[in-house]
Design an enzyme around this catalytic site. Structure first.
Site, mmCIF file in Angstrom:
data_model
loop_
_atom_site.group_PDB
_atom_site.id
_atom_site.type_symbol
_atom_site.label_atom_id
_atom_site.label_comp_id
_atom_site.label_asym_id
_atom_site.label_seq_id
_atom_site.Cartn_x
_atom_site.Cartn_y
_atom_site.Cartn_z
ATOM 1 N N ASN A 1 42.551 80.246 2.431
ATOM 2 C CA ASN A 1 41.227 81.330 2.252
ATOM 3 C C ASN A 1 40.736 83.012 3.770
ATOM 4 O O ASN A 1 40.853 82.206 4.320
ATOM 5 C CB ASN A 1 40.092 81.134 2.037
ATOM 6 C CG ASN A 1 40.486 79.350 2.629
ATOM 7 O OD1 ASN A 1 41.119 79.457 3.657
ATOM 8 N ND2 ASN A 1 38.843 79.209 2.699
ATOM 9 N N HIS B 1 38.313 67.130 -0.931
ATOM 10 C CA HIS B 1 36.367 67.091 -0.372
ATOM 11 C C HIS B 1 34.870 66.575 -1.334
ATOM 12 O O HIS B 1 34.792 67.038 -2.020
ATOM 13 C CB HIS B 1 36.151 67.893 0.267
ATOM 14 C CG HIS B 1 35.250 68.885 0.001
ATOM 15 N ND1 HIS B 1 35.682 70.177 0.649
ATOM 16 C CD2 HIS B 1 35.766 69.768 -1.299
ATOM 17 C CE1 HIS B 1 35.601 71.210 0.219
ATOM 18 N NE2 HIS B 1 35.493 71.352 -1.418
ATOM 19 N N ASP C 1 37.927 69.103 6.555
ATOM 20 C CA ASP C 1 37.204 70.390 5.757
ATOM 21 C C ASP C 1 36.557 70.658 6.948
ATOM 22 O O ASP C 1 35.668 71.274 6.879
ATOM 23 C CB ASP C 1 35.781 69.331 5.183
ATOM 24 C CG ASP C 1 35.905 70.411 3.982
ATOM 25 O OD1 ASP C 1 36.227 71.647 3.802
ATOM 26 O OD2 ASP C 1 34.799 70.392 3.201
#
Lengths: 320, 441
Positions: B112, B250, B323
């Protein structure tokens, strides 16, 4: 703090919510509000000068007529200089962040900020960035403390007590800050609180706030002393949370038939603005024996006077 | 905090030799601790053995690692680097410094970025930049669908050839089941890895926290916890059919752990990871509308937290990732609803994971598997273990060094840590990447 001080003062810098307030603080604000009701009822009384030379800013990020006017009137009655800032004309529309707005206003050194915002927690965030006292006039679906106080005052006026009363809050519990503040306040003062709504409008875990859930109006209203109707916002109707206005009114709108399940002297409250024919039968809303809806507005001014004074008093004491 | 000498070494030319003496080497394969010396020469672990001082070359730097653990360098499966696109939040360089200081020697960047990694050229460009400036190794994942739209699948095979080690739409689930089926089916043909962020977006729309009493009290819109497992459950039907390798990033709920546990028993090619917030914190840390605790997936209940720990202990959860999601001040200093999701995690990954050792949930050698060899295996990387002649990617840490998490002292550009102020034990002291000492506390 001595016990005497606890009973005779409001011990916080801000009024951000009812949750966490001690019964003594709530009772103090209610008692002080009650004094102002008497004062307002006497037409001969002019303006007070308790807040003379104090600057109070109404900062409303969300449209409001009654709350804003009520605060404005309350401030003026106390002799404060009131300023109104509404979103339409301010730089928030130009992309200024909440914190920058807070810092800017803080630099003007107001004594009190009255803030309404569409996001839960926003008023608290703002209060952390300014030196003055902050009153929450509604933050998203979180809290609306002055509304809960004025509801309580209205109940006290009519019923002389709160402890032991059965109170039903009906309607859009999920999106309602009024419901949350009322639940906290009524529970703190010893009332029994129920919520009545279709399951789509009941938020998860609400029972841990100390309420009983009813999905059916008739069983929910059985034997209650107070009915607080909530506004159902138009955008929640038709298909998203309830299928149609007609269906909602049939099952959750307050009419004579459903009212008959409550105590014969049950009192109806509504924070306004009302949707006649959606959550409340029009004729019922105007019945002054049963409905205290317009009385609530009067109480509103008195409650806000008491809150403004409490915040200023705390500030003066802190400066000593 | 005043930073002393520069703890980083970014000189890529000089290759020194090191002898790590008296340390406890963690053998993540055999699950044991070996008290031997470790000799690093020519980028690789030259030799492991007792009393190596006699055989090492003269110009070797000898480092006493008494009371320290020597572990394979950490492999972080989920990092949002922000470059290209949001360089003010984090760059490849700052992320790699952050990683190196936290003992991470390889990190996997999510697609992303802006533009998103949905074609081979972007991978080449990131890798080129990484070769120039990065202290740690950087690997890319590619998008599953073009521009995360969830409609057409990208050139997965070409991206794999260019170095993509897995495919994911980052913070979005593939909502359309038909597209997901096609992606798994297609990736199967070249043994690709499909990585899912599990979230049913119709259910989570506008939600900002876990749906619960806390959310109701705070007047915040909740995301039901089952929005996560229901996507995993759906995907498992497709995995069963395609037999494609499938990894869930996650995970945060009790039910997800249970579903994956069951799927593993059936022998499906399923793996998953979790992140420190989900076994360290619960939704109560949202108190006072702390936007640093606004994460995606949201912080869950205490019951969920304990189930995540259970999943780590019984092997259901294969890996722990940071994360890492850097957000600048302006993205977090907002009313809760408006603030961005995510927290930084590179510099706290090891310490927070080691807390599980301190609390006696798991042994240090078993825990380190989740941070090294397990992610390496999932990603088909030949790292994550210490063997003679393997590349010397190493973290040396002190299990009992206690410190207070202070984001202001982080090396990354963004400071949005949900663990601000937490006291932890265990800290990375030295990091070697390809035999180079890139970080030393």
């Amino acid at each position: 703090m001595t016990e005497d001080e606890l009973i005779n003062s409001y011990p916080h810098k801000h009024l951000l919510g009812i949750e966490g307030l001690l019964p003594t603080s709530i009772n103090f604000l209610l008692k002080s509000s009650n004094d102002y009701v008497d004062y307002l009822n006497n037409k001969k009384n002019g303006k007070l000068d308790i807040l003379k030379n104090k600057i109070c800013i109404n900062l409303f990020f969300e449209n409001s007529t009654r709350t804003r006017t009520s605060f404005e009137l309350a401030g003026k009655k106390l002799g404060a200089d009131m300023l109104n800032i509404s979103v339409g004309t301010s730089s928030i529309k130009k992309g200024e962040t909440l914190i920058d707005t807070a810092m800017t206003l803080n630099a003007m050194q107001p004594d009190i900020l009255v803030v309404r915002h569409h996001d839960a927690g926003a008023v608290k965030l703002l209060s952390e960035k300014v030196n003055c006292g902050v009153i929450n006039a509604g933050d998203g679906p979180h809290e609306h403390p002055t509304q809960a106080l004025l509801d309580a005052l209205t109940i006290l006026k009519r019923k002389k007590k709160i402890s032991g009363l059965k109170v039903a809050i009906c309607g859009d519990i999920m999106h309602s800050r009024v419901a949350r503040s009322n639940i906290h306040l009524l529970n703190t003062l010893g009332a029994e609180v129920r919520v009545i709504a279709p399951a789509t409008l009941i938020p998860k875990g609400i029972e841990s706030l100390g309420v009983t859930i009813f999905y059916d109006m008739k069983s929910g209203l059985k034997d209650v002393d107070i009915i607080i109707m909530l506004r159902l916002q138009l955008e929640r109707m038709s298909g998203s949370f309830v299928p149609s206005i007609r269906e909602y009114f049939r099952f959750y709108g307050l009419d004579r038939e459903k009212l008959n399940f409550a105590n014969p002297d049950a009192l109806i409250l509504h924070p306004g603005p009302m949707n006649r024919g959606v959550e409340i039968d029009s004729e019922l809303a105007d019945d002054i024996d049963r409905s205290a809806i317009f009385e609530q507005v009067q109480m509103g001014v008195a409650v806000r006077m008491a809150c403004l004074k409490a915040i200023i008093d705390h500030k003066l004491k802190a400066n000593d | 905090m005043i930073k002393k000498n520069n703890p980083f070494n970014s000189d890529k030319k000089i290759s020194k030799k090191y002898l790590l003496k008296n340390g406890s080497i963690i053998d993540v394969i055999k699950n044991k601790i070996i008290k031997e010396d470790l000799y690093i020469k020519n980028k690789v672990v030259e030799k492991i053995g007792k009393n190596l001082s006699k055989i090492v070359d003269e110009d070797t730097e000898i480092i006493d690692c008494k009371n320290l653990y020597i572990s394979p360098g950490l492999i972080d499966m989920r990092v949002n680097i922000s470059e290209p696109g949001h360089e003010h939040k984090e760059t490849i360089k700052s992320a790699s410094m952050s990683a190196a200081s936290g003992g991470i020697t390889s990190l996997v960047c999510m697609p992303n970025t802006i533009p998103p990694i949905d074609q081979p050229a972007i991978i080449h460009s990131i890798q080129r930049k990484a070769r120039e400036v990065a202290l740690s190794k950087i690997f890319c994942t590619g998008c599953i669908t073009r521009n995360f739209k969830g409609e057409e699948i990208c050139e997965l095979h070409l991206m794999k050839q260019s170095g993509a080690i897995g495919f994911t739409d980052g913070i979005k689930s593939i909502e359309n089941t038909r597209v997901m089926r096609r992606a798994l089916n297609y990736a199967k043909s070249f043994d690709g890895l499909i990585i899912q962020h599990a979230e049913e977006h119709n259910l989570s729309a506008n939600g900002v926290v876990n749906e619960s009493e806390t959310a109701t009290r705070m007047g915040l819109k909740g995301i039901p916890s089952y929005a996560e497992p229901m996507i995993v459950e759906r995907d498992l039907w497709l995995v069963k059919e395609t037999n494609c390798r499938y990894h869930v990033n996650h995970i945060s709920t009790k039910e997800t752990v249970e579903i994956i546990r069951k799927a593993k028993k059936l022998g499906l090619p399923v793996t998953c990871d979790t992140s420190p917030p989900y076994f360290t914190l619960n939704e109560l840390s949202l108190k006072d509308y702390r936007t640093f605790s606004k994460l995606n997936p949201p912080l869950r209940s205490e019951e969920d937290r304990l189930s995540i720990i259970e999943g780590i202990c019984d092997g259901t959860i294969d890996a722990i990732s940071s994360d890492h999601t850097p957000q600048d001040q302006d993205a977090k200093r907002l009313p809760f609803n408006q603030a961005e999701f995510g927290g930084v995690g590179l510099e706290t990954l090891l310490s927070l994971s080691l807390n599980l050792v301190k609390n006696k949930y798991v042994s240090v050698e078993k825990l380190l598997r989740l941070l090294t060899v397990n992610p390496a295996k999932i990603l088909n990387l030949d790292y994550g273990m210490i063997n003679e002649q393997s590349e010397a990617d190493i973290s040396v840490f002190d299990l009992s060094k206690s410190w207070k998490i202070n984001p202001e002292s982080f090396f990354g550009k963004s400071k949005n840590s949900p663990f601000d102020g937490l006291l932890v034990e265990g800290k990375n002291i030295m990091t070697f990447v390809r035999g180079r000492l890139v970080y030393r506390l």
